[in-house]
Motif scaffolding. Structure first.
Motif, PDB file in Angstrom:
ATOM      1  N   ALA A 206       0.832  -1.210   0.000  1.00  0.00           N
ATOM      2  CA  ALA A 206       0.000   0.000   0.000  1.00  0.00           C
ATOM      3  C   ALA A 206       0.865   1.258   0.000  1.00  0.00           C
ATOM      4  O   ALA A 206       0.572   2.234  -0.706  1.00  0.00           O
ATOM      5  CB  ALA A 206      -0.931  -0.026   1.209  1.00  0.00           C
ATOM      6  N   TRP A 209       2.522   1.664  -3.615  1.00  0.00           N
ATOM      7  CA  TRP A 209       1.667   2.193  -4.666  1.00  0.00           C
ATOM      8  C   TRP A 209       1.250   3.633  -4.375  1.00  0.00           C
ATOM      9  O   TRP A 209       0.932   4.384  -5.314  1.00  0.00           O
ATOM     10  CB  TRP A 209       0.462   1.297  -4.866  1.00  0.00           C
ATOM     11  CG  TRP A 209       0.825   0.049  -5.615  1.00  0.00           C
ATOM     12  CD1 TRP A 209       1.153  -1.167  -5.100  1.00  0.00           C
ATOM     13  CD2 TRP A 209       0.937  -0.072  -7.030  1.00  0.00           C
ATOM     14  NE1 TRP A 209       1.455  -2.052  -6.090  1.00  0.00           N
ATOM     15  CE2 TRP A 209       1.329  -1.411  -7.301  1.00  0.00           C
ATOM     16  CE3 TRP A 209       0.737   0.802  -8.101  1.00  0.00           C
ATOM     17  CZ2 TRP A 209       1.521  -1.875  -8.602  1.00  0.00           C
ATOM     18  CZ3 TRP A 209       0.936   0.338  -9.393  1.00  0.00           C
ATOM     19  CH2 TRP A 209       1.324  -0.987  -9.638  1.00  0.00           C
ATOM     20  N   GLN A 210       1.258   4.016  -3.131  1.00  0.00           N
ATOM     21  CA  GLN A 210       1.046   5.430  -2.829  1.00  0.00           C
ATOM     22  C   GLN A 210       2.225   6.269  -3.315  1.00  0.00           C
ATOM     23  O   GLN A 210       2.060   7.365  -3.866  1.00  0.00           O
ATOM     24  CB  GLN A 210       0.855   5.628  -1.324  1.00  0.00           C
ATOM     25  CG  GLN A 210       0.539   7.053  -0.918  1.00  0.00           C
ATOM     26  CD  GLN A 210       0.529   7.234   0.583  1.00  0.00           C
ATOM     27  OE1 GLN A 210       1.440   6.780   1.286  1.00  0.00           O
ATOM     28  NE2 GLN A 210      -0.502   7.888   1.098  1.00  0.00           N
ATOM     29  N   ASN A 228      -3.832   2.260  -4.213  1.00  0.00           N
ATOM     30  CA  ASN A 228      -3.398   2.397  -2.815  1.00  0.00           C
ATOM     31  C   ASN A 228      -4.554   2.202  -1.844  1.00  0.00           C
ATOM     32  O   ASN A 228      -4.404   1.540  -0.805  1.00  0.00           O
ATOM     33  CB  ASN A 228      -2.764   3.773  -2.628  1.00  0.00           C
ATOM     34  CG  ASN A 228      -2.611   4.165  -1.168  1.00  0.00           C
ATOM     35  OD1 ASN A 228      -3.247   5.117  -0.698  1.00  0.00           O
ATOM     36  ND2 ASN A 228      -1.782   3.440  -0.437  1.00  0.00           N
ATOM     37  N   TRP A 232      -4.792  -0.858   0.817  1.00  0.00           N
ATOM     38  CA  TRP A 232      -4.851  -0.451   2.223  1.00  0.00           C
ATOM     39  C   TRP A 232      -6.042  -1.094   2.923  1.00  0.00           C
ATOM     40  O   TRP A 232      -5.915  -1.595   4.046  1.00  0.00           O
ATOM     41  CB  TRP A 232      -4.931   1.067   2.311  1.00  0.00           C
ATOM     42  CG  TRP A 232      -4.743   1.609   3.699  1.00  0.00           C
ATOM     43  CD1 TRP A 232      -3.573   1.905   4.317  1.00  0.00           C
ATOM     44  CD2 TRP A 232      -5.777   1.926   4.644  1.00  0.00           C
ATOM     45  NE1 TRP A 232      -3.792   2.378   5.583  1.00  0.00           N
ATOM     46  CE2 TRP A 232      -5.147   2.400   5.818  1.00  0.00           C
ATOM     47  CE3 TRP A 232      -7.166   1.853   4.616  1.00  0.00           C
ATOM     48  CZ2 TRP A 232      -5.850   2.795   6.938  1.00  0.00           C
ATOM     49  CZ3 TRP A 232      -7.879   2.239   5.735  1.00  0.00           C
ATOM     50  CH2 TRP A 232      -7.222   2.692   6.887  1.00  0.00           C
ATOM     51  N   GLY A 283       0.952   4.689   5.183  1.00  0.00           N
ATOM     52  CA  GLY A 283       0.376   4.566   3.848  1.00  0.00           C
ATOM     53  C   GLY A 283      -1.109   4.822   3.781  1.00  0.00           C
ATOM     54  O   GLY A 283      -1.758   4.365   2.823  1.00  0.00           O
TER      55      GLY A 283
END
Length: 559
Positions: A206, A209-210, A228, A232, A283
């Motif tokens: 997570a 990808w953030q 994200n 998450w 995240g």
């Protein structure tokens, strides 16, 4: 006249002389048997009330069973003695009849079962003395302390001696366990703490990808932030399920949780739940938390890690049976990574000084762990092939240190690059040796090896922001693709093993080992030529060799 009578009745007088000798032998045998009965009476009267005097038949029976133990009849009688069946499920015990076992075999690992177990085993201690051939001193310890194999902690060296595998989760062939191998254990007993590795992999993805969706170095990809958000939410759900299940295990099988805590590898996974929580806080999607985080979040998640560090790092520092050179393994990096993740979260909430404090603690202990693992002090031997996959844990700590330093000071300076280059070199050295990761049985704990790859990808993205070029951006994309692919493969494998093949949670044999081996090791006698060589030694060399032998015996006793 007496001489004549004796000559006439010589056969009778000779018969009387022989009978007197037999009577003296009987008296000596009675003295020996009374001594043995007094010893057994002293040991038994400490914990159970028995009559002060034993009958002659009981003492004779015990004496004959000891003196004639080499005969076939005595061996058959000893094998026919009933066993307790409460401590060793691997044996054919009284509770296991015709291949079936009662549920009481698993009661020893239930919460608050130690006192009840000791009370239930009081009338069976005499049978245990016949069953195990220990010395008198060890037998007294068992009588005084109950079942040491369950109630007391297992030494760290015992785990290395009895277990094998990537996570020290497989019992060696010549070892005995406390629970039966031929039946399936309750689900909570089969649920290891290594399941938090799944949460580590998903929560770190997570964050990755953030960073990909917001970083200037990967802005040309136009990645949507909803990836994200989806990762998450999935990580939060998995964390809730795993935490709830393990909390139930703590409630119902606390003795098994204690066994995992004393395990030299699994003790490091007790940091994992709180590291996952900090990963999720770092995240968190911008949609859910557009503003800065509250410092109370950092205090809540960092406090358990800090108290665990005080306990474990104190054992490393003070020495003893769990000193670092004895329990160090690549999974020990998990206990160090928490400091750098806490430093990142502290910088996010605005507590820069707290972040610097944690970074200093983590870096100091990382150097010690790194040097200890490089020197291979626990065994002074190379790790077997089954332990090669855990080398990926070497990547996580320097990469996390690089990210933490950048987050605290706001720039990717020389120290950040130094830590990053260390992580990158270790990463490349593992990729070159790809054969290390082939041919191993799948385990849930493999999830913990995904977040080091993700952490290295995050550090590479930070480096690409500082040094924007084709090589740095290509390296960031390559490492991110490899880590995401690994997570996807492990996620699919986990679903198949859980719901299709139903082999995700086998019997956790690592928590059921005995405190010591039941079979006494045979002493190695010196050969004749060794004795002659020992006789030719000088007095000084004899003293040095005797001291070496004494130190070796002390080390074996500590194990």
């Amino acid at each position: 006249m007496e001489m004549k009578a004796s000559s006439s009745n010589s056969p009778e007088i000779h018969f009387l002389d022989i009978r007197e000798v037999v009577i003296e032998a009987d008296e000596e045998q009675e003295q020996q048997t009374t001594k043995t009965s007094r010893k057994t009476e002293k040991t038994s009267q400490k914990h159970m009330k028995r009559p002060h005097k034993f009958s002659r038949q009981v003492s004779l029976e015990t004496g004959v069973s000891v003196l004639q133990r080499d005969s076939k009849l005595a061996q058959n009688e000893r094998k026919a003695l009933p066993r307790s069946g409460r401590s060793f499920g691997a044996y054919g015990s009284a509770q296991r009849i015709e291949g079936r076992s009662k549920g009481g075999d698993f009661n020893m690992f239930k919460t608050k079962s130690g006192l009840n177990k000791q009370n239930s085993m009081l009338p069976l201690r005499k049978e245990r003395d016949y069953e195990w051939e220990f010395d008198d001193e060890k037998r007294k310890k068992n009588v005084n302390g109950g079942d040491e194999s369950v109630n007391k902690s297992v030494p760290a060296g015992r785990y290395f001696a009895a277990l094998t595998g990537p996570e020290l989760d497989q019992v060696k062939d010549y070892e005995d366990i406390l629970l039966p191998k031929d039946e399936q254990w309750p689900f909570l007993l089969r649920f290891p703490i290594g399941c938090f590795g799944i949460c580590l992999g998903l929560s770190s993805q997570a964050i990755l990808w953030q960073a990909i969706s917001t970083s200037p170095a990967t802005k040309f990809l136009h990645v949507t932030p909803f990836i994200n958000l989806a990762l998450w939410l999935l990580a939060v759900i998995i964390l809730f399920l795993v935490s709830t299940t393990y909390l139930l295990k703590c409630i119902f099988y606390f003795e098994a949780v204690k066994r995992e805590y004393f395990h030299p590898v699994r003790v490091n996974f007790f940091f994992a739940p709180w590291v996952v929580c900090m990963f999720l806080a770092i995240g968190v999607p911008r949609v859910l938390a557009p503003g800065p985080l509250h410092p109370a979040i950092w205090c809540t998640f960092m406090a358990p890690i800090f108290f665990l560090e005080l306990k474990i790092y104190g054992q490393w520092l003070s020495g003893g049976k769990r000193r670092l050179c004895k329990v160090a393994n690549p999974s020990s990096h998990l206990s160090v990574v928490g400091n750098f993740v806490g430093a990142i979260l502290a910088a996010k909430v605005g507590w820069g000084e707290a972040g610097k404090f944690l970074w200093a603690i983590g870096f100091a202990h990382y150097l010690v762990v790194f040097v200890t693992l490089y020197q291979r002090l626990p065994t002074s031997e190379a790790l077997p092939k089954e332990l090669h996959p855990v080398y990926s844990m070497f990547i996580a700590t320097p990469a996390a240190a690089s990210i933490a330093w950048t987050t605290i000071y706001g720039e990717f300076d020389g120290l950040s690059r130094t830590c990053y280059f260390i992580a990158l070199f270790l990463y490349v050295s593992l990729v070159v040796r790809i054969n290390f990761f082939r041919g191993f049985r799948f385990s849930v704990a493999w999830w913990s090896y995904t977040f080091p790859m993700t952490t290295a990808s995050l550090a590479t993205i930070k480096y690409a922001e500082e040094v924007p070029c084709i090589i740095s951006k290509g390296l960031a994309l390559s490492l991110s693709f490899m880590s995401s692919t690994m997570v996807c493969v492990l996620f699919v494998s986990t679903l198949l093993h859980a719901f299709v093949w139903r082999t995700l949670f086998p019997n956790d044999l690592a928590i059921a080992i005995t405190k010591r081996r039941l079979v006494k090791e045979k002493k190695q006698y010196k050969k004749p030529y060794d004795i002659r060589r020992w006789a030719k030694q000088t007095p000084l060399s004899f003293v040095s060799t005797s001291r070496k032998n004494e130190s070796a015996h002390k080390e074996s006793d500590e194990k």
